[in-house]
Design a protein around this motif. Structure first.
Motif, PDB file in Angstrom:
ATOM      1  N   GLN A  39       4.767  64.673  17.950  1.00  0.00           N
ATOM      2  CA  GLN A  39       3.401  64.759  17.420  1.00  0.00           C
ATOM      3  C   GLN A  39       2.887  63.375  17.029  1.00  0.00           C
ATOM      4  O   GLN A  39       1.747  63.013  17.308  1.00  0.00           O
ATOM      5  CB  GLN A  39       3.369  65.693  16.215  1.00  0.00           C
ATOM      6  CG  GLN A  39       3.391  67.170  16.614  1.00  0.00           C
ATOM      7  CD  GLN A  39       3.363  68.109  15.420  1.00  0.00           C
ATOM      8  OE1 GLN A  39       3.681  67.694  14.311  1.00  0.00           O
ATOM      9  NE2 GLN A  39       3.024  69.354  15.647  1.00  0.00           N
ATOM     10  N   SER A  63       2.297  61.366  20.202  1.00  0.00           N
ATOM     11  CA  SER A  63       1.096  61.850  20.896  1.00  0.00           C
ATOM     12  C   SER A  63      -0.170  61.317  20.228  1.00  0.00           C
ATOM     13  O   SER A  63      -1.130  60.945  20.902  1.00  0.00           O
ATOM     14  CB  SER A  63       1.050  63.380  20.893  1.00  0.00           C
ATOM     15  OG  SER A  63       2.107  63.896  21.662  1.00  0.00           O
ATOM     16  N   ASP A 108      -3.296  73.257  20.322  1.00  0.00           N
ATOM     17  CA  ASP A 108      -2.953  72.128  21.192  1.00  0.00           C
ATOM     18  C   ASP A 108      -1.557  71.592  20.880  1.00  0.00           C
ATOM     19  O   ASP A 108      -0.805  71.246  21.794  1.00  0.00           O
ATOM     20  CB  ASP A 108      -3.989  71.005  21.012  1.00  0.00           C
ATOM     21  CG  ASP A 108      -5.284  71.315  21.752  1.00  0.00           C
ATOM     22  OD1 ASP A 108      -5.275  72.249  22.586  1.00  0.00           O
ATOM     23  OD2 ASP A 108      -6.286  70.635  21.492  1.00  0.00           O
ATOM     24  N   LEU A 117       0.945  73.878  22.251  1.00  0.00           N
ATOM     25  CA  LEU A 117       0.932  73.778  23.707  1.00  0.00           C
ATOM     26  C   LEU A 117       1.640  72.492  24.167  1.00  0.00           C
ATOM     27  O   LEU A 117       2.380  72.500  25.162  1.00  0.00           O
ATOM     28  CB  LEU A 117      -0.522  73.791  24.202  1.00  0.00           C
ATOM     29  CG  LEU A 117      -0.754  74.117  25.671  1.00  0.00           C
ATOM     30  CD1 LEU A 117      -0.095  75.434  26.062  1.00  0.00           C
ATOM     31  CD2 LEU A 117      -2.235  74.157  25.975  1.00  0.00           C
ATOM     32  N   ASP A 118       1.417  71.411  23.431  1.00  0.00           N
ATOM     33  CA  ASP A 118       2.105  70.144  23.747  1.00  0.00           C
ATOM     34  C   ASP A 118       3.614  70.318  23.641  1.00  0.00           C
ATOM     35  O   ASP A 118       4.367  69.821  24.478  1.00  0.00           O
ATOM     36  CB  ASP A 118       1.640  69.036  22.795  1.00  0.00           C
ATOM     37  CG  ASP A 118       0.309  68.437  23.220  1.00  0.00           C
ATOM     38  OD1 ASP A 118      -0.100  68.678  24.368  1.00  0.00           O
ATOM     39  OD2 ASP A 118      -0.315  67.734  22.410  1.00  0.00           O
ATOM     40  N   TRP A 119       4.031  71.017  22.590  1.00  0.00           N
ATOM     41  CA  TRP A 119       5.463  71.225  22.382  1.00  0.00           C
ATOM     42  C   TRP A 119       6.049  72.094  23.489  1.00  0.00           C
ATOM     43  O   TRP A 119       7.122  71.812  24.030  1.00  0.00           O
ATOM     44  CB  TRP A 119       5.700  71.846  21.006  1.00  0.00           C
ATOM     45  CG  TRP A 119       7.121  72.217  20.729  1.00  0.00           C
ATOM     46  CD1 TRP A 119       7.605  73.454  20.445  1.00  0.00           C
ATOM     47  CD2 TRP A 119       8.257  71.336  20.719  1.00  0.00           C
ATOM     48  NE1 TRP A 119       8.961  73.401  20.262  1.00  0.00           N
ATOM     49  CE2 TRP A 119       9.389  72.120  20.429  1.00  0.00           C
ATOM     50  CE3 TRP A 119       8.418  69.972  20.946  1.00  0.00           C
ATOM     51  CZ2 TRP A 119      10.676  71.582  20.339  1.00  0.00           C
ATOM     52  CZ3 TRP A 119       9.707  69.423  20.874  1.00  0.00           C
ATOM     53  CH2 TRP A 119      10.810  70.228  20.565  1.00  0.00           C
ATOM     54  N   ALA A 167       4.825  72.391  26.505  1.00  0.00           N
ATOM     55  CA  ALA A 167       4.816  71.600  27.739  1.00  0.00           C
ATOM     56  C   ALA A 167       5.992  70.625  27.763  1.00  0.00           C
ATOM     57  O   ALA A 167       6.626  70.430  28.811  1.00  0.00           O
ATOM     58  CB  ALA A 167       3.493  70.839  27.856  1.00  0.00           C
ATOM     59  N   ARG A 215      -5.874  73.426  30.023  1.00  0.00           N
ATOM     60  CA  ARG A 215      -5.254  72.862  28.815  1.00  0.00           C
ATOM     61  C   ARG A 215      -3.746  72.719  28.999  1.00  0.00           C
ATOM     62  O   ARG A 215      -3.151  71.719  28.598  1.00  0.00           O
ATOM     63  CB  ARG A 215      -5.518  73.772  27.612  1.00  0.00           C
ATOM     64  CG  ARG A 215      -6.931  73.672  27.068  1.00  0.00           C
ATOM     65  CD  ARG A 215      -7.115  74.739  25.998  1.00  0.00           C
ATOM     66  NE  ARG A 215      -6.257  74.517  24.850  1.00  0.00           N
ATOM     67  CZ  ARG A 215      -5.526  75.472  24.256  1.00  0.00           C
ATOM     68  NH1 ARG A 215      -5.540  76.705  24.707  1.00  0.00           N
ATOM     69  NH2 ARG A 215      -4.797  75.191  23.207  1.00  0.00           N
ATOM     70  N   ALA A 216      -3.156  73.723  29.615  1.00  0.00           N
ATOM     71  CA  ALA A 216      -1.708  73.676  29.842  1.00  0.00           C
ATOM     72  C   ALA A 216      -1.369  72.551  30.822  1.00  0.00           C
ATOM     73  O   ALA A 216      -0.377  71.829  30.633  1.00  0.00           O
ATOM     74  CB  ALA A 216      -1.221  75.016  30.375  1.00  0.00           C
ATOM     75  N   ALA A 266      -1.641  69.345  29.040  1.00  0.00           N
ATOM     76  CA  ALA A 266      -0.514  69.195  28.107  1.00  0.00           C
ATOM     77  C   ALA A 266       0.746  68.761  28.844  1.00  0.00           C
ATOM     78  O   ALA A 266       1.501  67.904  28.362  1.00  0.00           O
ATOM     79  CB  ALA A 266      -0.267  70.515  27.376  1.00  0.00           C
ATOM     80  N   ARG A 313       0.429  65.148  29.719  1.00  0.00           N
ATOM     81  CA  ARG A 313       0.675  64.313  28.528  1.00  0.00           C
ATOM     82  C   ARG A 313       2.173  64.225  28.227  1.00  0.00           C
ATOM     83  O   ARG A 313       2.682  63.151  27.895  1.00  0.00           O
ATOM     84  CB  ARG A 313      -0.051  64.904  27.307  1.00  0.00           C
ATOM     85  CG  ARG A 313      -1.523  64.580  27.241  1.00  0.00           C
ATOM     86  CD  ARG A 313      -2.093  64.844  25.833  1.00  0.00           C
ATOM     87  NE  ARG A 313      -1.940  66.241  25.417  1.00  0.00           N
ATOM     88  CZ  ARG A 313      -2.810  67.208  25.709  1.00  0.00           C
ATOM     89  NH1 ARG A 313      -3.884  66.942  26.413  1.00  0.00           N
ATOM     90  NH2 ARG A 313      -2.622  68.446  25.289  1.00  0.00           N
ATOM     91  N   ALA A 314       2.844  65.360  28.339  1.00  0.00           N
ATOM     92  CA  ALA A 314       4.288  65.380  28.045  1.00  0.00           C
ATOM     93  C   ALA A 314       5.048  64.459  28.994  1.00  0.00           C
ATOM     94  O   ALA A 314       5.940  63.701  28.571  1.00  0.00           O
ATOM     95  CB  ALA A 314       4.827  66.800  28.145  1.00  0.00           C
TER      96      ALA A 314
END
Lengths: 220, 179
Positions: free
Chosen positions: A211, A214, B11, B14-16, B18, B43-44, B47, B50-51
């Motif tokens: 987190q 990010s 979000d 979802l980031d976690w 992903a 969004r997925a 994400a 981003r991951a």
């Protein structure tokens, strides 16, 4: 496989109404198009003649889309396919589709449209390769950087620097978990055993660290 | 994990999710669910991108210091190795030099020791005075031969005179006994 390049050259052909798109030859391989008659070789370059019609996106518009979304789409495709080469191939196919049918997408939803096209291309590639992803599933990041310099455009040096700054300010226990999970590719269970701490603690530290990282990454 | 539930998550969650997908930490059923979500949910997809980007950046960020520290470690190791080699050489050279100095000192010292071994109290006294004269030759003015200044300026110490008188007394005693 030829790759559509963001800086591909363009010129009007003598034949009226035809657009010549020059594709940079990055590597050897078959052309990923069904209509091979549209491709012609000129020395080391390969060109494609496409007839512009009202349904096609202007090449400049495709380039603009590429400049704006290619990096994100490539990362997404790498996450789905676990292979930099496959991701590059799917990315190329995605932008070819964008050139052909991008006009059907609304401007404000083009990103979602590109993601869907990219996903479909990725699934097509998976089926073509006939590889069970479950059997060979691996992390999505490590292999991709092995042969790519940091500032190659796939991963901007600025992004790396932001993450480095984020790592520097992480608590030591969180940074250790991040390093073990991402850099050393150990599973959460392996990390818990190695550090002698509960699995839940490892997951909590990882999540908290991600987190923070990010936020650092999104601070541009 | 049902697709409907995933669509409603934040979000951050979802980031976690992903990241777990990218890290291959999701159970099989959740992988399938996330795969299906990727087909429809922007969004997925974002994400996941981003991951992957974040993880690649972490690898790159961790790789560079590792390479640099590796070079430093190697340099330190080389320096340490050189240092050990140098120390051993220095020790050997010092030992040889000390040995040579000792031998040299012995060779210079040995004749002197032979020459200064006194055979009588009178010899000791005369050698003392002569030695004192040699040592002070550069600093002390040449004494007047007509006077007894030399003795006054370089007197034989009292302990030496006492030792000499004791030795003299002992010799006289021995002579009396032998007589």
């Amino acid at each position: 496989m030829q790759r559509l390049n963001s800086d591909c050259g363009r010129a009007k052909d003598t034949r009226s109404g035809w657009q010549l798109i020059e594709l940079t030859t990055h590597s050897e391989g078959p052309i990923c198009r069904q209509d091979r008659d549209r491709f012609k070789h000129f020395g080391s370059h390969q060109v494609e003649y496409t007839k512009l019609d009202a349904g096609q996106l202007d090449p400049a518009a495709v380039e603009e889309l590429y400049a704006q979304y290619a990096a994100e789409l490539r990362a997404f495709l790498t996450g789905v396919l676990r292979s930099a080469d496959w991701a590059a191939e799917a990315l190329q196919s995605t932008f070819m589709k964008a050139a052909e049918a991008g006009h059907t997408a609304q401007r404000d939803t083009i990103k979602g449209w590109l993601f869907r096209v990219a996903y479909n291309e990725a699934m097509l590639l998976r089926r073509k390769q006939e590889v069970d992803q479950r059997a060979t599933r691996k992390v999505a990041w490590q292999r991709n950087l092995d042969h790519e310099p940091v500032d190659s455009g796939l991963l901007r040096a600025e992004v790396v620097e932001r993450v480095r700054r984020g790592l520097d300010v992480l608590p030591a226990d969180q940074r250790l978990v991040v390093r073990l999970r991402i850099y050393e590719e150990k599973t959460f269970a392996e990390i818990a055993r190695e550090l002698g701490i509960p699995l839940g603690t490892v997951v909590t530290r990882m999540r908290a660290a991600l987190q923070k990282l990010s936020r650092e990454l999104g601070a541009e | 994990m049902a697709t409907e539930r995933i669509e409603n998550i934040s979000d951050a969650d979802l980031d976690w999710l992903a990241f777990q997908y990218a890290a291959n930490e999701l159970p099989g059923a959740e992988v399938d669910a996330f795969d299906r979500l990727l087909a429809t949910d922007e969004r997925a997809c974002a994400a996941l991108a981003r991951a992957v980007t974040l993880s690649q950046a972490v690898v790159a960020a961790e790789s560079v210091p590792a390479r640099i520290s590796g070079v430093v470690h190697r340099a330190v190791a080389v320096r340490a190795s050189d240092s050990r080699r140098f120390s051993r050489g220095l020790l050997a050279a010092t030992t040889v030099a000390c040995g040579l100095l000792f031998v040299g000192w012995l060779s210079v010292r040995a004749p002197r020791e032979e020459s200064v071994v006194p055979d009588s109290a009178a010899t000791v006294a005369s050698l003392w005075v002569a030695g004192a004269d040699e040592d002070a030759a550069d600093e002390v003015a040449v004494p007047d031969a007509a006077t007894n200044e030399l003795v006054e300026e370089d007197p034989v110490p009292g302990w030496l005179m006492a030792a000499l008188s004791e030795q003299q007394q002992a010799m006289e005693d021995e002579e009396i006994i032998s007589d």
